[in-house]
Enzyme design. Structure first.
Site, PDB file in Angstrom:
ATOM      1  N   SER A 140       0.842  -1.590  -0.130  1.00 16.97           N
ATOM      2  CA  SER A 140       0.299  -0.154  -0.221  1.00 16.97           C
ATOM      3  C   SER A 140       0.941   1.122  -0.298  1.00 16.97           C
ATOM      4  O   SER A 140       1.911   0.851   0.632  1.00 16.97           O
ATOM      5  CB  SER A 140      -1.070  -0.028   1.101  1.00 16.97           C
ATOM      6  OG  SER A 140      -1.103   1.262   1.392  1.00 16.97           O
ATOM      7  N   TYR A 153      -1.538  -0.433  10.485  1.00 12.19           N
ATOM      8  CA  TYR A 153      -1.808  -1.084   8.964  1.00 12.19           C
ATOM      9  C   TYR A 153      -0.398  -0.836   8.111  1.00 12.19           C
ATOM     10  O   TYR A 153       0.095  -1.225   7.287  1.00 12.19           O
ATOM     11  CB  TYR A 153      -3.237  -0.268   8.835  1.00 12.19           C
ATOM     12  CG  TYR A 153      -3.330   0.050   7.001  1.00 12.19           C
ATOM     13  CD1 TYR A 153      -3.551  -1.348   6.864  1.00 12.19           C
ATOM     14  CD2 TYR A 153      -2.892   0.726   6.307  1.00 12.19           C
ATOM     15  CE1 TYR A 153      -3.481  -2.220   5.085  1.00 12.19           C
ATOM     16  CE2 TYR A 153      -3.219   0.484   4.784  1.00 12.19           C
ATOM     17  CZ  TYR A 153      -3.707  -1.051   4.368  1.00 12.19           C
ATOM     18  OH  TYR A 153      -3.388  -0.725   3.173  1.00 12.19           O
TER      19      TYR A 153
HETATM   20  C1  8X3 Z   1      -4.998   1.696   1.237  1.00 11.31           C
HETATM   21  C2  8X3 Z   1      -4.652   2.415   0.609  1.00 11.31           C
HETATM   22  O1  8X3 Z   1      -4.634   5.325   1.816  1.00 11.31           O
HETATM   23  O2  8X3 Z   1      -6.487   3.739   2.605  1.00 11.31           O
HETATM   24  O3  8X3 Z   1      -3.964   1.088   1.684  1.00 11.31           O
HETATM   25  O4  8X3 Z   1      -4.048   3.193   3.462  1.00 11.31           O
HETATM   26  S1  8X3 Z   1      -4.798   3.731   2.460  1.00 11.31           S
END
Ligand code: 8X3
Length: 253
Positions: A140, A153
């Site tokens: 990501s 995350y």
């Molecule tokens: C998803 C992109 O910008 O929402 O991995 O973290 S974000």
């Protein structure tokens, strides 16, 4: 005309938006599939949509024993996996770390890091025996660009990026490729899951933004997977044209 056609693709999290798009993309090119999901009914529904030869793997990414069992019982005709797409995982919550449930953070570590390690380890046993392969990790932009509420995350995706690059070093001389795909804002159920079913919050993420779609990422993954064997895309960051960078935050008194 593509330069390389994978023989057998294992897609984790195949019942989610990205996973479904990947499955349909490779199926359209008549590539044999191994499809992983946690929910047997959803996996069966996907299976019913595909007319390509495929095998289903049902396990919870936080259950190490069932990951091992799924690989140990893989039918012989699917042991020629030469592409693993590590797509399972996601984000849970968007509040500040210390104000978020610890369980959410630990679950993200399990789904985004621990299971990715276990599944890659198992798949690499097969690939190194077959002397060919490719791991495409779904990272990501969050692994490159931290943001408030991203904490574990973001950290898990930074792990994915660095793990991908370090694997490249380990896999020197094995004919196995590794790629980290780093999507930005993509309109999927990602935000609905992140905000635990709160559709207003999830919709607000994408409102008026022309986000990427899962099929955009499937196109990118397919392009990476079909490059000539001497080409390795190390990492590829992709954003909607309308998403970009902001200034660093400064607290002023
Ligand atoms: C998803 C992109 O910008 O929402 O991995 O973290 S974000």
């Amino acid at each position: 005309m593509i330069a390389y056609k994978p023989k057998c693709v294992l897609i984790t999290g195949a019942t989610s938006d990205f996973g479904r798009s990947f499955a349909h993309k490779f199926a359209a090119h008549n590539v044999k599939l191994v499809l992983h999901g946690r929910n047997r009914d959803k996996l069966q529904a996907l299976s019913n949509e595909l007319d390509v030869h495929h095998h289903l793997m049902v396990f919870d990414c936080n259950d190490e024993d069932s990951i091992v069992k799924a690989f140990d019982t893989l039918p012989a005709e699917f042991q020629d996996i030469d592409l693993l797409i590590n797509n399972a995982g996601g984000a849970l919550g968007g509040d500040r770390f210390h104000e978020s449930p610890l369980d959410d953070s630990l679950n993200m570590v399990g789904a985004n890091i621990t299971s990715l390690i276990s599944i890659s380890h198992k798949a690499l046993q097969l690939m190194s025996k077959n002397k060919r392969g490719h791991i495409i990790n779904i990272g990501s932009i969050a692994g490159n660009w931290p943001y408030p509420g991203g904490h574990v995350y973001c950290a898990s995706k930074a792990f994915t990026r660095q793990f991908s690059l370090a694997l490249r070093a380990d896999l020197d001389g094995t004919n196995i490729r590794v790629t980290n795909i780093e999507p930005g804002m993509t309109e999927t159920e990602f935000s609905l899951k992140r905000f635990k079913g709160d559709a207003n919050k999830a919709d607000a993420v994408y409102a008026g933004a022309t986000p990427l779609q899962a099929d955009d990422i499937a196109e990118t993954v397919y392009w990476c997977a079909t490059q000539p064997e001497h080409v390795n895309i190390n990492s590829l960051e992709i954003m909607p044209q309308r998403q970009s960078f902001g200034p660093l935050a400064v607290e002023r008194s």
